[in-house]
Enzyme design. Structure first.
Site, PDB file in Angstrom:
ATOM      1  N   SER A  25       0.957  -1.262   0.214  1.00 51.18           N
ATOM      2  CA  SER A  25      -0.009   0.048  -0.026  1.00 51.18           C
ATOM      3  C   SER A  25       0.780   1.157   0.092  1.00 51.18           C
ATOM      4  O   SER A  25       1.542   1.623  -0.967  1.00 51.18           O
ATOM      5  CB  SER A  25      -0.807  -0.090   1.090  1.00 51.18           C
ATOM      6  OG  SER A  25      -1.926   1.062   0.957  1.00 51.18           O
TER       7      SER A  25
ATOM      8  N   ASP B 187      -9.986  -4.730  -4.625  1.00 52.33           N
ATOM      9  CA  ASP B 187      -9.511  -3.686  -3.589  1.00 52.33           C
ATOM     10  C   ASP B 187     -10.085  -2.581  -3.942  1.00 52.33           C
ATOM     11  O   ASP B 187      -9.888  -1.794  -5.081  1.00 52.33           O
ATOM     12  CB  ASP B 187      -7.758  -3.609  -4.070  1.00 52.33           C
ATOM     13  CG  ASP B 187      -6.943  -2.748  -3.049  1.00 52.33           C
ATOM     14  OD1 ASP B 187      -7.707  -1.925  -2.364  1.00 52.33           O
ATOM     15  OD2 ASP B 187      -6.040  -2.877  -2.936  1.00 52.33           O
TER      16      ASP B 187
ATOM     17  N   HIS C  64      -7.723  -5.335  -0.101  1.00 51.62           N
ATOM     18  CA  HIS C  64      -6.736  -4.755  -0.028  1.00 51.62           C
ATOM     19  C   HIS C  64      -5.460  -5.524   0.415  1.00 51.62           C
ATOM     20  O   HIS C  64      -4.418  -5.177  -0.024  1.00 51.62           O
ATOM     21  CB  HIS C  64      -6.939  -3.407   0.608  1.00 51.62           C
ATOM     22  CG  HIS C  64      -5.561  -2.500   0.603  1.00 51.62           C
ATOM     23  ND1 HIS C  64      -5.103  -1.998  -0.363  1.00 51.62           N
ATOM     24  CD2 HIS C  64      -5.049  -1.753   1.648  1.00 51.62           C
ATOM     25  CE1 HIS C  64      -4.113  -1.329  -0.092  1.00 51.62           C
ATOM     26  NE2 HIS C  64      -4.127  -1.057   0.847  1.00 51.62           N
TER      27      HIS C  64
END
Length: 266
Positions: A104, A211, A241
């Site tokens: 991320s 996601d 995610h």
């Protein structure tokens, strides 16, 4: 597991080490926004079992490290901090190949690290990376006030226990994003998009196709911009995610270790 304290660019950093006496590679785990490296315990154990010594910092303003919570004014400083952790790992195990794993926001940091220090890396693994066309910063910066809407725990994984643990974790930030951090995201997305590809560095991109925090299509734009000659893509149907915490995480871990075997033996 051991803990180290390093002096970072903005105060003291807590670094976790999952040790290995004679590692065949070093894995440096770069965590995401609002969380901490302790959430990567299972990934670290998989990598240790695969022959790695694993290191990972809590970024400034995150987890056990110093700094105002979730305040990052310049991601270049965070990249510099991660490089200090790489130096710590290499001092412990000279000459051992180094692999960077970023999730991320950590994917943004890891991509920028590869642009700055790619010659020091044996491989780069990006999971749900914040690169390319990520619309959230522009949306938030257009508002007079950033709304207090924390990350939805349900968006992390199909496994409800993951969301419950996240919600209950005192080291996770559960408040609003801060404007200087959002501005830094926007700047660094631009920096990475202009920073060139990673050349011959082997890159593995992992992403859930459901996601909603960092949509796959936007990340693809960024990955296409940085990928060099050795590129592997794994997208997971229905995954959200955090693919390392997903219901199909065994498949994800196997994809990572298979990729690294290919890199290390190749």
């Amino acid at each position: 597991m051991a803990e180290h304290v390093l002096t970072g660019t903005h105060g003291l950093l807590t670094v976790r080490e999952w040790p290995h006496e004679r590692p065949r590679y070093l894995a440096l785990v770069v965590h995401g926004y609002g969380e901490h490296v302790g959430r990567y315990e299972e990934l670290a154990q998989v990598l240790v079992a695969h022959g790695a010594a694993v290191f990972g910092p809590d970024h400034t303003g995150h987890g056990k490290s110093a700094g105002e919570r979730v305040l990052i004014e310049d991601f270049e400083d965070v990249v510099t901090d991660v490089h200090a952790v790489a130096d710590l790992a290499r001092a412990a195990h000279p000459g051992v190949p180094l692999v960077l794993v970023g999730h991320s926001m950590g994917g943004l940091i890891a991509a920028r690290f590869a642009q700055r220090y790619g010659s020091e890396l044996a491989a780069l693994v990006l999971s749900g990376p914040v690169i390319g066309a990520w619309e959230l910063p522009g949306t938030l910066l257009a508002l007079d006030e950033i709304p207090d809407t924390p990350v939805s725990p349900a968006s992390l994984s199909r496994d409800p226990e993951v969301g419950a643990a996240y919600r209950a974790d005192p080291l996770v930030w559960h408040g609003p994003m801060k404007r200087p951090t959002v501005e830094a995201f926007a700047r660094t997305l631009e920096t990475v998009s202009q920073g060139g590809d990673v050349g011959p560095l082997p890159l593995l991109w992992l992403h859930g196709d459901d996601d909603r925090l960092v949509p796959l299509a936007g990340s693809r734009v960024g990955v296409e911009g940085i990928r060099g000659g050795t590129f592997t893509e794994r997208t997971y149907a229905g995954a959200r995610h955090e693919v390392f915490h997903e219901t199909n995480k065994a498949e994800v871990f196997a994809d990572v270790t298979d990729f690294l075997d290919g890199v290390l033996t190749g």
